[in-house]
Design a protein around this motif. Structure first.
Motif, PDB file in Angstrom:
ATOM      1  N   GLN A   1     -11.407   9.101  38.734  1.00  0.00           N
ATOM      2  CA  GLN A   1     -13.239   8.777  39.020  1.00  0.00           C
ATOM      3  C   GLN A   1     -13.346   7.613  40.781  1.00  0.00           C
ATOM      4  OE1 GLN A   1     -13.428   6.051  35.471  1.00  0.00           O
ATOM      5  NE2 GLN A   1     -15.525   7.494  34.647  1.00  0.00           N
ATOM      6  N   ALA A   2     -13.852   7.521  41.119  1.00  0.00           N
ATOM      7  CA  ALA A   2     -14.143   7.708  42.135  1.00  0.00           C
ATOM      8  C   ALA A   2     -14.209   5.645  41.917  1.00  0.00           C
ATOM      9  CB  ALA A   2     -15.200   7.312  43.222  1.00  0.00           C
ATOM     10  N   ALA A   3     -14.945   4.667  40.835  1.00  0.00           N
ATOM     11  CA  ALA A   3     -14.977   3.453  40.823  1.00  0.00           C
ATOM     12  C   ALA A   3     -15.138   3.275  39.594  1.00  0.00           C
ATOM     13  CB  ALA A   3     -16.824   3.623  40.993  1.00  0.00           C
ATOM     14  N   VAL A   4     -14.337   2.107  39.293  1.00  0.00           N
ATOM     15  CA  VAL A   4     -14.183   1.633  38.119  1.00  0.00           C
ATOM     16  C   VAL A   4     -15.821   1.373  37.343  1.00  0.00           C
ATOM     17  CG1 VAL A   4     -13.149  -0.730  36.642  1.00  0.00           C
ATOM     18  CG2 VAL A   4     -11.982   0.064  38.588  1.00  0.00           C
ATOM     19  N   SER A   5     -15.482   1.513  35.993  1.00  0.00           N
ATOM     20  CA  SER A   5     -16.965   1.355  35.125  1.00  0.00           C
ATOM     21  C   SER A   5     -16.239   1.465  33.528  1.00  0.00           C
ATOM     22  CB  SER A   5     -17.703   2.745  34.882  1.00  0.00           C
ATOM     23  OG  SER A   5     -16.900   3.555  34.453  1.00  0.00           O
ATOM     24  N   ARG A   6     -16.904   0.913  32.638  1.00  0.00           N
ATOM     25  CA  ARG A   6     -16.678   1.069  31.316  1.00  0.00           C
ATOM     26  C   ARG A   6     -15.941   1.830  30.967  1.00  0.00           C
ATOM     27  NH1 ARG A   6     -17.593  -3.556  28.184  1.00  0.00           N
ATOM     28  NH2 ARG A   6     -19.299  -5.069  29.183  1.00  0.00           N
ATOM     29  N   ARG A   7     -16.264   3.131  31.281  1.00  0.00           N
ATOM     30  CA  ARG A   7     -15.542   4.355  30.950  1.00  0.00           C
ATOM     31  C   ARG A   7     -14.286   4.286  31.602  1.00  0.00           C
ATOM     32  NH1 ARG A   7     -19.858   9.012  31.200  1.00  0.00           N
ATOM     33  NH2 ARG A   7     -17.928  10.011  29.574  1.00  0.00           N
ATOM     34  N   THR A   8     -13.236   3.855  32.274  1.00  0.00           N
ATOM     35  CA  THR A   8     -12.101   3.766  32.453  1.00  0.00           C
ATOM     36  C   THR A   8     -11.663   3.234  31.643  1.00  0.00           C
ATOM     37  OG1 THR A   8     -13.673   2.883  35.423  1.00  0.00           O
ATOM     38  CG2 THR A   8     -10.947   2.975  35.115  1.00  0.00           C
ATOM     39  N   ASN A   9     -10.045   4.067  31.744  1.00  0.00           N
ATOM     40  CA  ASN A   9      -8.299   4.269  30.865  1.00  0.00           C
ATOM     41  C   ASN A   9      -7.882   3.318  31.714  1.00  0.00           C
ATOM     42  OD1 ASN A   9     -10.379   6.863  29.680  1.00  0.00           O
ATOM     43  ND2 ASN A   9     -10.105   5.585  28.338  1.00  0.00           N
ATOM     44  N   LEU A  10      -7.682   3.879  33.226  1.00  0.00           N
ATOM     45  CA  LEU A  10      -6.654   3.168  33.893  1.00  0.00           C
ATOM     46  C   LEU A  10      -6.536   3.104  34.751  1.00  0.00           C
ATOM     47  CD1 LEU A  10      -3.519   2.693  33.788  1.00  0.00           C
ATOM     48  CD2 LEU A  10      -3.185   4.890  34.243  1.00  0.00           C
ATOM     49  N   LEU A  11      -6.744   2.156  35.459  1.00  0.00           N
ATOM     50  CA  LEU A  11      -6.511   1.333  37.188  1.00  0.00           C
ATOM     51  C   LEU A  11      -4.881   2.190  37.299  1.00  0.00           C
ATOM     52  CD1 LEU A  11      -8.325   0.934  39.978  1.00  0.00           C
ATOM     53  CD2 LEU A  11      -7.492  -1.357  38.935  1.00  0.00           C
ATOM     54  N   VAL A  12      -4.417   2.314  38.494  1.00  0.00           N
ATOM     55  CA  VAL A  12      -3.373   2.648  39.314  1.00  0.00           C
ATOM     56  C   VAL A  12      -3.302   2.047  40.625  1.00  0.00           C
ATOM     57  CG1 VAL A  12      -1.446   4.451  39.934  1.00  0.00           C
ATOM     58  CG2 VAL A  12      -3.151   4.499  38.644  1.00  0.00           C
ATOM     59  N   VAL A  13      -2.797   0.841  40.516  1.00  0.00           N
ATOM     60  CA  VAL A  13      -2.942  -0.425  41.905  1.00  0.00           C
ATOM     61  C   VAL A  13      -1.960   0.280  43.058  1.00  0.00           C
ATOM     62  CG1 VAL A  13      -2.709  -2.338  42.672  1.00  0.00           C
ATOM     63  CG2 VAL A  13      -3.934  -1.983  40.192  1.00  0.00           C
ATOM     64  N   GLY A  14      -2.408   0.393  44.120  1.00  0.00           N
ATOM     65  CA  GLY A  14      -0.909   0.751  45.057  1.00  0.00           C
ATOM     66  C   GLY A  14      -1.116  -0.191  45.510  1.00  0.00           C
ATOM     67  N   ALA A  15      -0.500  -0.432  47.708  1.00  0.00           N
ATOM     68  CA  ALA A  15      -0.084  -1.957  47.799  1.00  0.00           C
ATOM     69  C   ALA A  15      -1.336  -2.261  48.208  1.00  0.00           C
ATOM     70  CB  ALA A  15       0.645  -1.534  48.595  1.00  0.00           C
ATOM     71  N   THR A  16      -1.392  -3.346  48.370  1.00  0.00           N
ATOM     72  CA  THR A  16      -2.515  -4.326  48.961  1.00  0.00           C
ATOM     73  C   THR A  16      -2.825  -3.653  50.219  1.00  0.00           C
ATOM     74  OG1 THR A  16      -2.223  -5.937  47.770  1.00  0.00           O
ATOM     75  CG2 THR A  16      -4.053  -6.045  49.605  1.00  0.00           C
TER      76      THR A  16
ATOM     77  N   THR B   1      -6.263   2.383  43.458  1.00  0.00           N
ATOM     78  CA  THR B   1      -7.131   1.619  44.815  1.00  0.00           C
ATOM     79  C   THR B   1      -6.030   0.508  45.273  1.00  0.00           C
ATOM     80  OG1 THR B   1      -8.228  -0.543  45.081  1.00  0.00           O
ATOM     81  CG2 THR B   1      -6.750  -0.085  43.243  1.00  0.00           C
ATOM     82  N   GLY B   2      -5.893   0.755  46.286  1.00  0.00           N
ATOM     83  CA  GLY B   2      -4.907   0.493  46.971  1.00  0.00           C
ATOM     84  C   GLY B   2      -4.489   1.642  48.067  1.00  0.00           C
ATOM     85  N   SER B   3      -3.293   1.086  48.843  1.00  0.00           N
ATOM     86  CA  SER B   3      -2.775   2.392  49.412  1.00  0.00           C
ATOM     87  C   SER B   3      -0.735   2.703  48.641  1.00  0.00           C
ATOM     88  CB  SER B   3      -1.860   2.006  50.547  1.00  0.00           C
ATOM     89  OG  SER B   3      -2.704   0.970  51.290  1.00  0.00           O
ATOM     90  N   LEU B   4      -0.806   4.090  48.341  1.00  0.00           N
ATOM     91  CA  LEU B   4      -0.094   4.274  47.283  1.00  0.00           C
ATOM     92  C   LEU B   4       1.294   4.576  48.072  1.00  0.00           C
ATOM     93  CD1 LEU B   4      -1.942   7.274  44.825  1.00  0.00           C
ATOM     94  CD2 LEU B   4      -1.318   4.985  44.574  1.00  0.00           C
ATOM     95  N   THR B   5       2.829   4.758  48.032  1.00  0.00           N
ATOM     96  CA  THR B   5       3.637   4.691  49.199  1.00  0.00           C
ATOM     97  C   THR B   5       4.876   5.685  48.354  1.00  0.00           C
ATOM     98  OG1 THR B   5       4.856   3.226  47.627  1.00  0.00           O
ATOM     99  CG2 THR B   5       3.917   2.386  49.849  1.00  0.00           C
ATOM    100  N   ARG B   6       4.903   5.982  47.173  1.00  0.00           N
ATOM    101  CA  ARG B   6       4.736   6.982  46.683  1.00  0.00           C
ATOM    102  C   ARG B   6       4.734   8.628  46.657  1.00  0.00           C
ATOM    103  NH1 ARG B   6       9.935   4.959  44.938  1.00  0.00           N
ATOM    104  NH2 ARG B   6      10.104   3.139  44.047  1.00  0.00           N
ATOM    105  N   LEU B   7       3.244   8.532  46.641  1.00  0.00           N
ATOM    106  CA  LEU B   7       2.544  10.098  46.847  1.00  0.00           C
ATOM    107  C   LEU B   7       1.150   9.406  47.912  1.00  0.00           C
ATOM    108  CD1 LEU B   7       2.358  10.891  43.253  1.00  0.00           C
ATOM    109  CD2 LEU B   7       3.953  11.526  44.676  1.00  0.00           C
ATOM    110  N   ALA B   8       0.998  10.437  48.473  1.00  0.00           N
ATOM    111  CA  ALA B   8      -0.726  10.766  48.670  1.00  0.00           C
ATOM    112  C   ALA B   8      -1.655  10.861  47.897  1.00  0.00           C
ATOM    113  CB  ALA B   8      -0.536  12.893  49.988  1.00  0.00           C
ATOM    114  N   ARG B   9      -2.596  10.516  48.525  1.00  0.00           N
ATOM    115  CA  ARG B   9      -3.464  10.439  46.655  1.00  0.00           C
ATOM    116  C   ARG B   9      -4.014  11.582  46.477  1.00  0.00           C
ATOM    117  NH1 ARG B   9      -8.075   6.226  46.091  1.00  0.00           N
ATOM    118  NH2 ARG B   9      -6.392   4.931  47.075  1.00  0.00           N
TER     119      ARG B   9
END
Length: 329
Positions: A271-286, A248-256
């Motif tokens: 995954q495209a969306a967060v669900s109960r099966r999601t293990n990790l959310l990587v957060v880029g710049a807002t 989620t957000g804008s990545l600055t180190r790598l292209a998506r």
């Protein structure tokens, strides 16, 4: 890491009965070239047991050249490289026996063995055959095909160097206190422990885990990463094996797209969306759209925090923390 990995298959128990040879050239820790030869052994005889192992039959090599005819091309492929093989004593023995049978002098050669390298790099492992070792490292290959075995052998050496954080074969040998093997007209002497004496598994020292590599050494510029270095680590360490990851957000180190490819190298699934099966959310710049809506975090991050509050095991990491994790695990 510059070397050439080799592997022989033989037609019988005789060392001079080579029926296939492959060589894989590595430069800077990268496989850059490969060659493979089917060889007509002299005499043209195969044992049933050997055919069962590698699947090569007399019919497959009856029109191939003998080793003596192929040697100039093979020697040119080897160049001045240190040769590496898994159970190198066998492969170097086959090479020297074939040279003798076909009337070629044995050149001065240097060689090393990935079995010996692996035993010193990961002494806790129960088995050091090429197949169990490759399975543990996550290297998929067709065993007893000379080219596939050579590539797997090369990857074991590269993985050992990456694990011990060294850049060259010489540094790897120094770190493991190994002397390099040598061969020539006088015979051969395999790689040994530099301090001398036979290594006993029960007394093998457990090598300390290398200190985490500083993120500054992996992230080369503010706007990019040394992707190849990260991918090598990811392929062998597989830090996200079986995990589902959302960005989620804008990545600055790598292209998506690069980030998603790295997740796959790590053994994970995007995954495209967060669900109960999601293990990790990587957060880029807002994202500017998030700020424009008056929110401080994205809807994906809001969803992840809600699931965490409800007991779900979702981890939230910044882009830098995620890359740090891959670079140091």
């Amino acid at each position: 890491m510059d070397f050439t990995a080799i592997d022989f298959e033989t037609a019988t128990r005789q060392s001079d009965s080579a029926c296939q040879l492959a060589a894989v050239r590595v430069r800077g820790g990268q496989v850059v070239d490969s060659a493979s030869w089917l060889i007509r052994p002299r005499p043209l005889q195969f044992s049933y047991q050997n055919i069962q192992i590698h699947g090569i039959t007399p019919e497959m090599v009856q029109d191939a050249k003998e080793f003596g005819e192929l040697w100039p091309d093979i020697l040119d492929t080897f160049g001045d490289d240190c040769l590496i093989a898994h159970n190198a004593s066998f492969d170097m023995g086959v090479l020297m026996a074939c040279l003798l049978t076909h009337g070629h002098p044995v050149p001065e050669m240097q060689y090393s063995c990935t079995r010996a390298i692996a035993r010193r790099t990961w002494p806790h492992l129960p088995r050091f055959g090429l197949k169990p070792l490759s399975d543990w490292l996550g290297v998929q290959f067709k065993h007893h095909d000379a080219l596939e075995d050579s590539i797997a052998c090369a990857k074991v050496a590269i993985a050992a160097a990456e694990h011990l954080q060294v850049e060259t074969l010489e540094q790897l040998e120094a770190k493991l206190k190994m002397s390099r093997g040598a061969a020539g007209e006088w015979g051969k002497k395999g790689p040994t422990k530099a301090s001398g004496g036979r290594q006993r598994r029960a007394k093998s020292p457990v090598l300390p885990r290398p200190a985490p590599e500083p993120i500054e050494e992996v992230l080369k510029t503010p706007a990019g990463t040394d992707l190849q270095r990260l991918r090598i680590r990811a392929e062998f360490v597989r830090p996200l094996n079986g995990q589902r990851v959302v960005f989620t957000g804008s990545l600055t180190r790598l292209a998506r797209e690069e980030a998603e490819q790295l997740i796959v190298c790590c053994g994970g699934q995007c995954q495209a969306a967060v669900s109960r099966r999601t293990n990790l959310l990587v957060v880029g710049a807002t994202d500017p759209r998030t700020r424009a809506s008056g929110r401080s975090v994205s809807t994906k991050e809001e969803k992840a925090r809600q699931l965490i509050a409800e007991g779900a095991e979702v981890k939230i990491l910044s882009e830098d923390d995620w890359l740090q994790m891959i670079a140091t695990m």
